[in-house]
Design an enzyme around this catalytic site. Structure first.
Site, short mmCIF file in Angstrom:
data_model
loop_
_atom_site.label_atom_id
_atom_site.label_comp_id
_atom_site.label_asym_id
_atom_site.label_seq_id
_atom_site.Cartn_x
_atom_site.Cartn_y
_atom_site.Cartn_z
N GLY A 40 0.81 -1.22 0.00
CA GLY A 40 0.00 0.00 0.00
C GLY A 40 0.83 1.26 0.00
O GLY A 40 2.01 1.27 -0.37
N CYS A 42 1.85 2.94 2.58
CA CYS A 42 2.88 2.96 3.62
C CYS A 42 4.22 2.45 3.09
O CYS A 42 5.24 3.13 3.20
CB CYS A 42 2.42 2.13 4.80
N GLY A 198 1.38 23.13 3.83
CA GLY A 198 0.89 22.21 4.87
C GLY A 198 2.04 21.77 5.74
O GLY A 198 3.02 21.20 5.25
N ILE A 202 3.29 15.01 7.07
CA ILE A 202 3.81 14.74 5.73
C ILE A 202 4.58 15.94 5.19
O ILE A 202 5.72 15.82 4.73
CB ILE A 202 2.66 14.31 4.78
N ARG A 291 -5.74 14.02 2.98
CA ARG A 291 -5.95 12.83 2.17
C ARG A 291 -7.45 12.61 1.96
O ARG A 291 -8.27 13.08 2.74
CB ARG A 291 -5.37 11.58 2.87
N ASP A 331 -7.17 3.82 6.42
CA ASP A 331 -7.41 5.22 6.06
C ASP A 331 -8.82 5.44 5.53
O ASP A 331 -9.38 6.54 5.67
CB ASP A 331 -6.41 5.67 4.97
N HIS A 463 20.51 3.48 32.41
CA HIS A 463 21.28 4.73 32.33
C HIS A 463 22.58 4.47 31.59
O HIS A 463 23.19 3.42 31.78
CB HIS A 463 21.59 5.22 33.76
#
Ligand code: FAD
Length: 494
Positions: A40, A42, A198, A202, A291, A331, A463
């Protein structure tokens, strides 16, 4: 006669392929229809290729500053075609890996564009690659009345068709050089001057990336900060950090038009509310303004699946649409548009189809923006917690006071915890700084298990690590800071 499957999944992104694999693992016969490549947005046009390029940018910046680490390096030079080749190799390797996983789990993969014929039947059409670029993205949908290559039936169907970038709808929005994030992957070289419209995840990631690669970058963001969905202190810090790096940020501004001029483009910008206006010269204008769901080309009406006014599919918390055997995930459902949300929805939908009592809870969703410095958060912002009526306590710990951040050479930023002072419950963690995207996993686990400030403070952290910043912020919220100075002393954790 059509082949019938227990589950037909439409779309092979992080929602669809995960749902397909889980349903197959649970013993169901599964077919997955994908019109482009598995993985897809991604894997092909989103998370992975941008992070591959951001890693190249990080290496470039590190070599540029090598002397600060006592290392003499010859001049750092960008080889952009090599960056692209590395990116594409990573993408190809990972998408091939998804194809192998689907095969190993017995999922039948059909390449083609799916359209509903009725609530149980899906037609699979041959796909049409974009002219001149058979690797996509954005294969054109085949005509609805054209003959399908094949048709299949599903006792259950999962719609996971994802989303696509909003195209600019202003004068000049169709000029050459005006692109979305999809188009950015096809840039043959680093543009000299870029306007990014924007400043959410993204846009901010592309802005930082192109700036590191040598472009002169201006970001135009309509809200008062970059990443406006984040806690306002964090968002302001990122905005200042961009400014400090030399990225011009025009917050509270909008783009009203783009014109072709001698030697490039001219972008008209205007302050929100009709204030001052101006022009910014550019070679490329990259829009990252949101989107839209991929629902128009599915013939959902033939299946009776309802969408909202924007085209997103309406689902309940078991990811069921209003047709009980049809689920939707990712989405296309218009919830948080993140790969891990799509995958989690896929797992839940597959479980529900297989008769499990599962549902989705959106209250603890970590999110990361891979800028420099990185931003990551989980749970409520300070403002949201107050709006919801909590007795808010918030505390911060700066990376500048953390030993590991100094050894790492990255002291910009902080961790901020938000909690309810009555119950002690941790409500949110917000981080800007080195490793933020990795650090957010532990707070996400803490929030999932209703941790309190006291229980986090009682957790021994290794640590020297960057994760100590979240521990220290938590101790500060309890009023028991060890390495943060109450006013007169200086902050320092060795
Ligand atoms: P998609 O990944 O969009 O997949 C849907 C698939 O369905 C596609 O392969 C498509 O070809 C196919 N399809 C569509 N219609 C049909 C049809 N009719 N028939 C057959 N197949 C069809 N998220 C993060 O969590 N982290 C990040 O760092 C991150 N970075 C991003 C960077 C960019 C530049 C972009 C654009 C997005 C980023 N995202 C990120 C968001 C993430 O990519 C999406 O949230 C995620 O891909 C959604 O998954 P999905 O399965 O719902 O849909």
């Amino acid at each position: 006669m059509e082949q019938e499957y227990d589950v037909v999944v439409i779309g092979g992104g992080p929602g669809g392929y995960v749902a397909a694999i889980r349903a197959a693992q649970l013993g169901r016969s599964v077919a997955l229809v994908e019109k482009e490549r598995p993985g897809g947005v991604c894997l092909n046009w989103g998370c992975i290729p941008t992070k591959a390029m951001l890693r190249s940018a990080e290496v470039l910046e590190t070599v540029r500053h090598a002397e600060e680490y006592g290392v003499k390096a010859p001049e750092a030079l960008l080889d952009y075609p090599a960056v692209v080749a590395r990116r594409d190799g990573i993408v190809r390797g990972l998408t091939d890996g998804i194809a192998r996983l689907l095969d190993a789990n017995g999922v039948t993969v059909l390449t083609g564009h799916a359209r509903f014929l009725d609530a149980h039947t899906v037609a699979v059409h041959d796909t049409v690659p974009p002219p001149g670029d058979e690797n996509g993205p954005g294969y054109a949908a085949p005509p609805a009345d054209g003959p399908p290559r094949t048709t299949i039936k599903g006792r259950n169907i999962v719609i996971a068709t994802g989303s696509r970038p909003v195209a600019p709808r202003i004068d000049g929005g169709d000029l050459p050089g005006v692109i979305t994030s999809d188009g950015a992957f096809g840039l043959p070289e680093v543009p000299r001057r870029v306007v990014v419209v924007g400043g959410s995840a993204i846009g901010a990631e592309w802005a930082g990336l192109l700036h590191s690669f040598g472009a002169e970058v201006t970001v135009v963001e309509i809200m008062s900060t970059l990443v406006p969905a984040e806690d306002v202190e964090i968002a302001r810090m990122l905005t200042r950090a961009f400014d400090k790096r030399g990225i011009r940020v025009l917050t509270g501004h909008t783009v009203t038009g783009i014109r072709s001029v001698l030697g490039g483009l001219s972008v008209d910008v205007e302050a929100v509310g009709g204030g001052e206006a101006g022009e910014v010269p550019a070679d490329v204008v990259l829009f990252g303004i949101g989107r839209l769901p991929n629902t128009e080309e599915l013939d959902l009406d033939r299946a009776g699946v309802a969408v909202d006014v924007r085209g997103y599919i309406l689902v309940d918390d078991q990811l069921r649409t209003d047709v009980a055997h049809i689920h939707a995930i990712g989405d296309v459902t218009g919830r948080r548009q993140l790969a891990h949300v799509a995958s989690h929805q896929g797992l839940v939908a597959a479980g529900v189809i297989c008769g499990h009592e599962e549902s989705i809870d959106y209250s603890v969703i970590p999110a990361a923006t891979f800028t420099h410095p990185e931003v990551a958060s989980v749970g409520l912002t300070e403002a949201r917690a107050a709006d919801e009526g909590h007795a808010v306590v918030a505390a911060r710990f700066p990376f500048a006071a953390l030993g590991r951040a100094h050894t790492y050479g990255a002291t910009e930023g902080m961790a901020k915890v938000v909690a309810d002072s009555r119950t002690g419950r941790v409500l949110g963690m917000h981080i800007i700084g080195p490793g933020a995207s990795e650090l957010i996993a532990a707070p996400a686990l803490a929030l999932t298990h209703d941790a309190t400030l006291a229980s986090v403070a009682a957790t021994i952290h290794a640590h020297p690590t960057l994760g100590e910043a979240t521990l220290e912020a938590t101790m500060s919220a309890l009023g028991l800071p060890v390495h943060t100075a109450p006013r007169r002393r200086r902050s320092h954790r060795p």
